[in-house]
Structures are given as C-alpha cells and as structure tokens.
Design a protein around this motif. Structure first.
Motif, PDB file in Angstrom:
ATOM      1  N   ALA A 259     -28.601  -8.974   1.350  1.00  0.00           N
ATOM      2  CA  ALA A 259     -29.564  -8.943   0.239  1.00  0.00           C
ATOM      3  C   ALA A 259     -29.772  -7.543  -0.303  1.00  0.00           C
ATOM      4  N   GLY A 260     -29.353  -6.539   0.429  1.00  0.00           N
ATOM      5  CA  GLY A 260     -29.551  -5.161  -0.006  1.00  0.00           C
ATOM      6  C   GLY A 260     -29.797  -4.239   1.176  1.00  0.00           C
ATOM      7  N   ARG A 261     -30.421  -3.106   0.889  1.00  0.00           N
ATOM      8  CA  ARG A 261     -30.666  -2.094   1.909  1.00  0.00           C
ATOM      9  C   ARG A 261     -32.157  -2.070   2.264  1.00  0.00           C
ATOM     10  N   MET A 262     -32.439  -1.918   3.537  1.00  0.00           N
ATOM     11  CA  MET A 262     -33.821  -1.825   4.000  1.00  0.00           C
ATOM     12  C   MET A 262     -33.978  -0.553   4.825  1.00  0.00           C
ATOM     13  N   ILE A 263     -35.054   0.158   4.552  1.00  0.00           N
ATOM     14  CA  ILE A 263     -35.301   1.465   5.202  1.00  0.00           C
ATOM     15  C   ILE A 263     -36.516   1.347   6.127  1.00  0.00           C
ATOM     16  N   PHE A 264     -36.379   1.851   7.336  1.00  0.00           N
ATOM     17  CA  PHE A 264     -37.500   1.908   8.287  1.00  0.00           C
ATOM     18  C   PHE A 264     -37.931   3.356   8.420  1.00  0.00           C
TER      19      PHE A 264
ATOM     20  N   THR B 138     -36.486   6.586   9.914  1.00  0.00           N
ATOM     21  CA  THR B 138     -36.045   6.401  11.305  1.00  0.00           C
ATOM     22  C   THR B 138     -34.711   5.666  11.386  1.00  0.00           C
ATOM     23  N   SER B 139     -34.468   4.696  10.470  1.00  0.00           N
ATOM     24  CA  SER B 139     -33.193   3.979  10.458  1.00  0.00           C
ATOM     25  C   SER B 139     -33.017   3.306   9.105  1.00  0.00           C
ATOM     26  N   VAL B 140     -31.760   2.957   8.807  1.00  0.00           N
ATOM     27  CA  VAL B 140     -31.418   2.263   7.558  1.00  0.00           C
ATOM     28  C   VAL B 140     -30.614   1.029   7.929  1.00  0.00           C
ATOM     29  N   LEU B 141     -31.039  -0.128   7.397  1.00  0.00           N
ATOM     30  CA  LEU B 141     -30.374  -1.392   7.684  1.00  0.00           C
ATOM     31  C   LEU B 141     -29.760  -1.946   6.391  1.00  0.00           C
ATOM     32  N   GLN B 142     -28.428  -2.180   6.432  1.00  0.00           N
ATOM     33  CA  GLN B 142     -27.738  -2.760   5.278  1.00  0.00           C
ATOM     34  C   GLN B 142     -27.572  -4.264   5.505  1.00  0.00           C
ATOM     35  N   THR B 143     -28.119  -5.071   4.601  1.00  0.00           N
ATOM     36  CA  THR B 143     -28.013  -6.531   4.698  1.00  0.00           C
ATOM     37  C   THR B 143     -27.314  -7.071   3.458  1.00  0.00           C
TER      38      THR B 143
ATOM     39  N   LEU C 185     -29.955   7.478   2.260  1.00  0.00           N
ATOM     40  CA  LEU C 185     -30.950   8.176   3.085  1.00  0.00           C
ATOM     41  C   LEU C 185     -30.498   8.140   4.538  1.00  0.00           C
ATOM     42  N   LEU C 186     -30.613   9.263   5.196  1.00  0.00           N
ATOM     43  CA  LEU C 186     -30.212   9.369   6.590  1.00  0.00           C
ATOM     44  C   LEU C 186     -31.440   9.492   7.484  1.00  0.00           C
ATOM     45  N   PRO C 187     -31.348   9.009   8.719  1.00  0.00           N
ATOM     46  CA  PRO C 187     -32.478   9.166   9.658  1.00  0.00           C
ATOM     47  C   PRO C 187     -32.867  10.635   9.796  1.00  0.00           C
ATOM     48  N   GLY C 188     -34.172  10.872   9.715  1.00  0.00           N
ATOM     49  CA  GLY C 188     -34.682  12.231   9.803  1.00  0.00           C
ATOM     50  C   GLY C 188     -35.095  12.821   8.476  1.00  0.00           C
ATOM     51  N   GLU C 189     -34.661  12.202   7.352  1.00  0.00           N
ATOM     52  CA  GLU C 189     -35.039  12.710   6.032  1.00  0.00           C
ATOM     53  C   GLU C 189     -36.506  12.394   5.761  1.00  0.00           C
ATOM     54  N   VAL C 190     -37.145  13.269   5.000  1.00  0.00           N
ATOM     55  CA  VAL C 190     -38.567  13.146   4.663  1.00  0.00           C
ATOM     56  C   VAL C 190     -38.688  12.871   3.168  1.00  0.00           C
ATOM     57  N   MET C 191     -39.606  11.968   2.811  1.00  0.00           N
ATOM     58  CA  MET C 191     -39.828  11.672   1.397  1.00  0.00           C
ATOM     59  C   MET C 191     -41.265  11.219   1.191  1.00  0.00           C
ATOM     60  N   ASN C 192     -41.662  11.260  -0.083  1.00  0.00           N
ATOM     61  CA  ASN C 192     -42.996  10.791  -0.460  1.00  0.00           C
ATOM     62  C   ASN C 192     -42.909   9.368  -0.990  1.00  0.00           C
TER      63      ASN C 192
END
Length: 363
Positions: A352-357, A345-350, A297-304
């Motif tokens: 433990a996995g990926r976290m999406i804001f 708004t942003s994607v954080l790779q850790t 997922l990239l910043p700016g994408e819309v989802m439900n």
C-alpha cells in the motif's frame, strides 16, 4: 433526377438488346419463317419492332430496377460510413495485390478451355478477397513497419540519424480517470507520444453516461483530463482509431496495441500490471512511480511533524508527510495537535505504500 436518368438508361439498354435480338432474328431467317418476307422492308420493320418492344419492356420495369439500385446504393453508403477510411484504403491495396498475384499465376498456365476460364475467375476472386482481408486485419502491423522504416531513414541536417524520443505510451482508462498523468506530463518527464485508443474513449463515454453518480463523475473527470492534456500541454497526443474485434476485453486490447506499436502501457491497475508481466508487455505504473519519488528516510534522521490523531496501539500518535506517508509515533498521543521533532526508528515498505515509525526526540 437520378430516377429519370436511370429510366432513360434502362430504356436505351432495352433498345440495344432489342436491336441485337432483331439482328439475330434476321440472320436466323425468322422473317421468312413467319411468312413476312413478302412485306417490303420486312427485316428492317422486324428489327425496329424488336427495338421498340424490348425498349418499352425495360421502360416499364425500370421503376422496379431503379428502386433496387437506389436501395443498394443507400445500403452501401451506410455501410461505408461505418467503416474507417484506413480500412477501405488497405482493403483496396490488398485487392490490387491479389489481382496482380492472380494475373501472374494465370499467365503461367495457359489452357484454352471454358472450364479453366471459370476456375481462373473463381480463384482470382478468392485471392483478391483473401489479400484484402489480410491487409485490413494486419494494417496496424504494416503501418508500424513503415513507420519504423521512415524513422530509420530520416536524418538531420548533419547527416546523423534522428533520435527517437521514446516509444509510444498507451493510456488505459484507470490512469486517465486518476488524473495524475496530467501532472506527470506537465513536468516534462514523458516526452514520447501518448496514444489513446478509441475503445478506451468509448469506455470513458460509457462510464460518463452511467446512471451511477460516482461512475458518472469519474467518467467526466477522465474526459476533462484528456481535454486538458490536448489543449494545455505540448506533448503529442494520438487517437488510435483501430480496434481488435476478435478481442472483447479492453485490458487485453490495450496489451495487444502496445505490442503492435512496440510501446508501453501507462496504468495504475494492479491486475492489468500483472497480466502485462505475464505477456511480456512493458508497463509504467503510476502508483509505483508515486512510491519511488517519496523521500527516503533512514533510521536516526530527525524531522518536524504535527501529530494529527492517536494510533491503534496505546500511546501511539499518527502524523503524515506532505506526500501522505503515514508516521507512527511511539508515545506521541500526548502531543496531538502539536508540532514536535521526532527521530525515525524504522521504515516499513508495504504494497500500500511506505510507513515510517518514529519516537519523540529527547531534548
């Protein structure tokens, strides 16, 4: 029946030895020295007496000899049952090679001497035992070399070299208990042979027999996964029956086996992954695969998404993707339980996995 046969055999051996002893006594003129030369057929009587005397001695001591032989046979049988057949075969081949080498060496040096004969026998025994031990210890490398030669020489009907589908994949205990390896194999992404060492099976059985209920459940789950892989999937599964007795840790044995087979280790153990990197052993990590196949997922994408609960910070809401990726939604607390549209708004790779804001999309 065996005891009777052995007793008769020992009596016969005693009679033969008595005959040899009697003939030797006659040749040394013991009959005349004993003053029996005047008796008719004295030499014959002396030989018959020696045969009967020695034969009877062996007849009466044969139960003791039988007991020793039977106990030795039972001990050898028990010992042979513990040794894998492949070890016996390689030991025999190694011993044969050692005998051939010894004969060639002894033929180069010809000295007619009792001392030289004794030295030759000792050297032959040492070389034979040494070659047998080397063949048993290096059997995995030898089998791998011949396997590669066989694969190289195999050609298809069009005289083209057959293509190997891939290197063997060695499974460790953690990835078997995890269970996701079955789903991955079911998709067909893994085509090469799965190798399951016996020391991994022993560890699984030990876990399955643990007094701790959680460990026992994990161990039984691992055994069930292996059964499903063997019965429900078309992928080839090979049980490797060897062992590295000089290595105690199962993880190090896995890495050694992967090096021997020129294969890769499949695991989800972080520590094993790091040790493998240090030793230069290729590793396929299930957790890394799971992170890699998560949707990008990239910043700016819309989802439900559905807001599940509130977050740590004031006003935050928490949602999850189908693969378990966490979505932190700013000002999403008021939408708990609702299906809303959000903007990434942003994607954080850790680790433990990926976290999406994200934040709620304004209509």
């Amino acid at each position: 029946m065996l005891k009777k046969i052995l007793r008769g055999l020992f009596t016969l051996i005693g009679g033969v030895l008595g005959y040899i002893l009697g003939a030797w006594g006659v040749s040394m003129e013991f009959v005349s020295k004993l003053g029996l030369s005047k008796i008719p057929l004295a030499p014959v009587i002396f030989v018959v007496f020696c045969i009967l005397f020695v034969g009877l001695i062996f007849y009466f001591i044969s139960p003791v000899l039988n007991s020793g032989i039977i106990k030795s046979m039972e001990y050898l049988e028990r010992s042979a049952q513990k040794v894998p057949v492949i070890d016996i075969v390689f030991a025999g081949v190694g011993a044969l090679i050692g005998l051939v080498i010894s004969v060639l060496l002894s033929s180069l040096i010809r000295i007619e001497s009792v001392i030289f004969t004794i030295i030759t026998v000792i050297v032959t025994i040492i070389i034979t035992v040494l070659c047998a031990d080397i063949c048993v210890r290096k059997k995995d490398e030898i089998m791998h070399v011949f396997s590669n030669l066989r694969k190289t020489g195999v050609k298809d009907s069009k005289n083209k070299v057959a293509v190997d589908k891939g290197c063997p994949k060695v499974l460790d205990t953690s990835v078997i208990i995890d269970g996701r390896i079955f789903d991955i194999c079911e998709t067909g992404f893994i085509e090469s042979t799965l190798v399951i060492p016996t020391f991994v099976l022993d560890e699984l059985r030990h876990i399955a027999d643990s007094s701790d209920s959680l460990k026992r459940t994990k161990g039984r789950r691992g055994l069930d996964i292996l059964n499903k892989i063997q019965k429900e999937l078309s992928i080839k599964v090979e049980i490797w029956e060897g062992d590295f007795k000089d290595i105690k840790e199962v993880d190090i044995k896995l890495l050694k086996l992967a090096q021997t087979l020129n294969g890769k280790v499949i695991t989800n153990d972080y520590n094993l992954n790091k040790v493998a990197e240090l030793q230069g052993v290729p590793v396929l990590n299930i957790n890394e695969l799971a992170n890699a196949v998560k949707p990008v997922l990239l910043p700016g994408e819309v989802m439900n998404t559905v807001v599940i609960k509130d977050g740590k910070e004031a006003g935050q809401g928490i949602a999850y993707l189908d693969d378990g990726t966490m979505i932190v939604i700013e000002e999403g607390r008021k939408f708990i339980g609702e299906n809303i549209r959000v903007v990434v708004t942003s994607v954080l790779q850790t680790a433990a996995g990926r976290m999406i804001f994200a934040r709620p999309k304004e209509d």
